[in-house]
Design a protein around this motif. Structure first.
Motif, PDB file in Angstrom:
ATOM      1  N   ASN A 193       0.814  -1.230   0.000  1.00 25.48           N
ATOM      2  CA  ASN A 193       0.000   0.000   0.000  1.00 25.48           C
ATOM      3  C   ASN A 193       0.842   1.273   0.000  1.00 25.48           C
ATOM      4  N   GLY A 194       1.970   1.216   0.702  1.00 23.05           N
ATOM      5  CA  GLY A 194       2.806   2.413   0.795  1.00 23.05           C
ATOM      6  C   GLY A 194       4.250   2.096   0.439  1.00 23.05           C
ATOM      7  N   ILE A 195       4.931   3.063  -0.197  1.00 22.76           N
ATOM      8  CA  ILE A 195       6.356   2.881  -0.535  1.00 22.76           C
ATOM      9  C   ILE A 195       7.097   4.099  -0.009  1.00 22.76           C
ATOM     10  N   LEU A 196       8.162   3.824   0.737  1.00 25.56           N
ATOM     11  CA  LEU A 196       8.947   4.930   1.289  1.00 25.56           C
ATOM     12  C   LEU A 196      10.426   4.692   0.977  1.00 25.56           C
ATOM     13  N   VAL A 197      11.065   5.679   0.382  1.00 30.15           N
ATOM     14  CA  VAL A 197      12.515   5.587   0.141  1.00 30.15           C
ATOM     15  C   VAL A 197      13.182   6.546   1.123  1.00 30.15           C
ATOM     16  N   GLN A 198      14.018   5.980   1.999  1.00 30.71           N
ATOM     17  CA  GLN A 198      14.669   6.824   3.007  1.00 30.71           C
ATOM     18  C   GLN A 198      15.709   7.727   2.337  1.00 30.71           C
ATOM     19  N   LEU A 199      15.633   9.020   2.646  1.00 29.86           N
ATOM     20  CA  LEU A 199      16.589   9.997   2.104  1.00 29.86           C
ATOM     21  C   LEU A 199      17.618  10.327   3.191  1.00 29.86           C
ATOM     22  N   PRO A 200      18.818  10.764   2.868  1.00 31.75           N
ATOM     23  CA  PRO A 200      19.317  11.006   1.515  1.00 31.75           C
ATOM     24  C   PRO A 200      19.770   9.707   0.836  1.00 31.75           C
ATOM     25  N   LEU A 201      19.802   9.747  -0.508  1.00 31.82           N
ATOM     26  CA  LEU A 201      20.296   8.616  -1.290  1.00 31.82           C
ATOM     27  C   LEU A 201      21.767   8.863  -1.636  1.00 31.82           C
ATOM     28  N   PRO A 202      22.520   7.802  -1.948  1.00 37.79           N
ATOM     29  CA  PRO A 202      23.912   8.015  -2.367  1.00 37.79           C
ATOM     30  C   PRO A 202      23.977   8.959  -3.582  1.00 37.79           C
ATOM     31  N   LYS A 203      25.106   9.628  -3.712  1.00 37.41           N
ATOM     32  CA  LYS A 203      25.240  10.715  -4.715  1.00 37.41           C
ATOM     33  C   LYS A 203      25.015  10.276  -6.166  1.00 37.41           C
ATOM     34  N   HIS A 204      25.300   8.991  -6.482  1.00 32.29           N
ATOM     35  CA  HIS A 204      25.165   8.553  -7.875  1.00 32.29           C
ATOM     36  C   HIS A 204      23.696   8.283  -8.261  1.00 32.29           C
ATOM     37  N   ILE A 205      22.787   8.456  -7.310  1.00 35.02           N
ATOM     38  CA  ILE A 205      21.359   8.216  -7.621  1.00 35.02           C
ATOM     39  C   ILE A 205      20.605   9.550  -7.623  1.00 35.02           C
ATOM     40  N   ASP A 206      19.796   9.746  -8.671  1.00 32.01           N
ATOM     41  CA  ASP A 206      19.033  10.996  -8.826  1.00 32.01           C
ATOM     42  C   ASP A 206      17.763  10.905  -7.951  1.00 32.01           C
ATOM     43  N   GLU A 207      17.790  11.663  -6.836  1.00 32.06           N
ATOM     44  CA  GLU A 207      16.725  11.588  -5.836  1.00 32.06           C
ATOM     45  C   GLU A 207      15.352  11.929  -6.441  1.00 32.06           C
ATOM     46  N   GLU A 208      15.339  12.975  -7.267  1.00 35.68           N
ATOM     47  CA  GLU A 208      14.081  13.440  -7.839  1.00 35.68           C
ATOM     48  C   GLU A 208      13.456  12.356  -8.726  1.00 35.68           C
ATOM     49  N   LYS A 209      14.324  11.725  -9.534  1.00 41.73           N
ATOM     50  CA  LYS A 209      13.851  10.665 -10.430  1.00 41.73           C
ATOM     51  C   LYS A 209      13.235   9.523  -9.614  1.00 41.73           C
ATOM     52  N   VAL A 210      13.897   9.186  -8.506  1.00 44.70           N
ATOM     53  CA  VAL A 210      13.430   8.089  -7.656  1.00 44.70           C
ATOM     54  C   VAL A 210      12.061   8.442  -7.059  1.00 44.70           C
ATOM     55  N   LEU A 211      11.956   9.638  -6.483  1.00 40.20           N
ATOM     56  CA  LEU A 211      10.685  10.032  -5.834  1.00 40.20           C
ATOM     57  C   LEU A 211       9.553  10.111  -6.856  1.00 40.20           C
ATOM     58  N   ASN A 212       9.893  10.541  -8.082  1.00 38.92           N
ATOM     59  CA  ASN A 212       8.860  10.660  -9.117  1.00 38.92           C
ATOM     60  C   ASN A 212       8.426   9.302  -9.664  1.00 38.92           C
ATOM     61  N   THR A 213       9.224   8.261  -9.390  1.00 40.15           N
ATOM     62  CA  THR A 213       8.881   6.913  -9.877  1.00 40.15           C
ATOM     63  C   THR A 213       7.859   6.234  -8.954  1.00 40.15           C
ATOM     64  N   ILE A 214       7.838   6.656  -7.688  1.00 36.53           N
ATOM     65  CA  ILE A 214       6.871   6.048  -6.754  1.00 36.53           C
ATOM     66  C   ILE A 214       5.453   6.421  -7.210  1.00 36.53           C
ATOM     67  N   SER A 215       4.574   5.423  -7.278  1.00 32.93           N
ATOM     68  CA  SER A 215       3.191   5.714  -7.671  1.00 32.93           C
ATOM     69  C   SER A 215       2.587   6.750  -6.720  1.00 32.93           C
ATOM     70  N   PRO A 216       1.954   7.810  -7.236  1.00 39.54           N
ATOM     71  CA  PRO A 216       1.348   8.815  -6.348  1.00 39.54           C
ATOM     72  C   PRO A 216       0.341   8.194  -5.370  1.00 39.54           C
ATOM     73  N   LEU A 217      -0.229   7.038  -5.756  1.00 43.46           N
ATOM     74  CA  LEU A 217      -1.208   6.377  -4.883  1.00 43.46           C
ATOM     75  C   LEU A 217      -0.554   5.626  -3.724  1.00 43.46           C
ATOM     76  N   LYS A 218       0.793   5.468  -3.805  1.00 43.24           N
ATOM     77  CA  LYS A 218       1.515   4.755  -2.732  1.00 43.24           C
ATOM     78  C   LYS A 218       2.558   5.654  -2.068  1.00 43.24           C
ATOM     79  N   ASP A 219       2.558   6.926  -2.441  1.00 45.08           N
ATOM     80  CA  ASP A 219       3.568   7.886  -2.008  1.00 45.08           C
ATOM     81  C   ASP A 219       3.244   8.433  -0.610  1.00 45.08           C
TER      82      ASP A 219
END
Ligand code: NDP
Length: 280
Positions: free
Chosen positions: A90-116
């Motif tokens: 039902n819910g997806i959470l990515v703990q921030l901060p992410l390592p530098k080689h990963i684009d944080e914005e891209k990751v957050l935008n990939t999470i379904s808005p219905l599970k964000d």
């Protein structure tokens, strides 16, 4: 002067959620939160541990994904896409901060808005902006609960928010507006911050500078909410507000620790429970 007890209010909310979750379980509905951590930053591990503990208390199933620091961005995105598809998550959470080689914005935008459940996806931010239903960022949502449950009237009040970050300042201002406050947002380029702040009936401080707000920023009888959290002298926690100076002037104030901090996880849990309704 009233001290707004975030520890007590967050415990109250968690108990209410525990009852709701038990009622869902009785109908055969289970709530699941997936928590992803990349790398082993010690502060992140503490936050993730606290989130798991809260899930356990409330009766939410938590799935932990502890990925190594060198995880490729594509691998993380694939995991999120898989969790987006799974009907039992039902819910997806990515703990921030992410390592530098990963684009944080891209990751957050990939999470379904219905599970964000963190409320960081642009669709949820947009929904808040236009007054539609969606997930709201947990810290500002927690502050609204603190105010309401402490019988602080927001409608018609002069509300000043210091800070305009995407996770605290901006959603805070939008929520106060939704509650019919008259809202001013201030930031590092604001002229005469003291004068603007001293008009506030409700002053929300999210600057990230230890004890910056002294008594001369605060109107007699104001309600002051301190979002900041810092390790000060002797490892003691302090906020963005100089509590000892400011508290005697206030009608109500949140302490650090024990004010805003405990509310963030409680609201994350609330978002998880409410995800069931949104996903319907
Ligand atoms: P950011 O650093 O993202 O934002 C800080 C904001 O404060 C910016 O908008 C900045 O302005 C403004 N600012 C900085 N200096 C000044 C100044 N001298 N005068 C006026 N405005 C200023 O921080 P966050 O919003 O993420 O967090 C703020 C604080 O809250 C931190 O201490 C953080 O640790 C804490 N926090 C606590 C949480 C909790 O659960 N208790 C959760 C999240 C955060 P500009 O935009 O112009 O740069």
């Amino acid at each position: 002067m009233k001290i707004i007890d975030g520890k007590r209010i967050s415990a109250e909310i968690k108990d209410e959620l525990r009852e709701k979750v038990a009622a869902y379980k009785a109908e055969g509905v289970e709530i699941t939160l997936a928590v992803i951590q990349v790398g082993n930053d010690p502060a992140s591990s503490v936050y993730v541990g606290n989130k798991k503990k809260a899930c356990e208390y409330i009766g939410i199933r938590s799935l932990a994904y502890e990925l190594p620091e060198e995880t490729a961005e594509a691998e993380l995105l694939a995991l999120i896409e898989n969790l987006n598809e799974r009907a039992d998550v039902n819910g997806i959470l990515v703990q921030l901060p992410l390592p530098k080689h990963i684009d944080e914005e891209k990751v957050l935008n990939t999470i379904s808005p219905l599970k964000d459940v963190d409320g960081f996806h642009p669709m949820n931010v947009g929904a808040l902006c236009i007054g539609k239903e969606g997930f709201v960022s947990c810290t500002p949502a927690g502050i609204i609960e603190l105010l309401k449950r402490s019988d602080v009237e927001i409608a018609g009040k002069e509300c000043v928010v210091i800070g305009r970050s995407n996770i605290v300042g901006k959603p805070m201002a939008l929520l106060l507006l939704r509650e019919n406050g008259t809202v001013t947002i201030t930031h590092s380029k604001t002229k005469d911050l003291k004068e603007v702040c001293s008009r506030a009936d409700i002053l929300v401080v999210a600057i990230g500078r230890p004890k910056m707000i002294t008594a001369d920023y605060v109107k007699e009888g104001a309600v002051v909410i301190d979002v900041g959290i810092h390790r000060g002298e002797g490892n003691k926690l302090c906020g963005d507000v100089d509590y000892d100076q400011v508290a005697p002037k206030c009608s109500a104030i949140t302490p650090v620790p024990g004010g805003v901090g405990p509310m963030t996880i409680a609201m994350l849990m609330k978002n998880c429970v409410e995800s069931i309704q949104l996903q319907k």
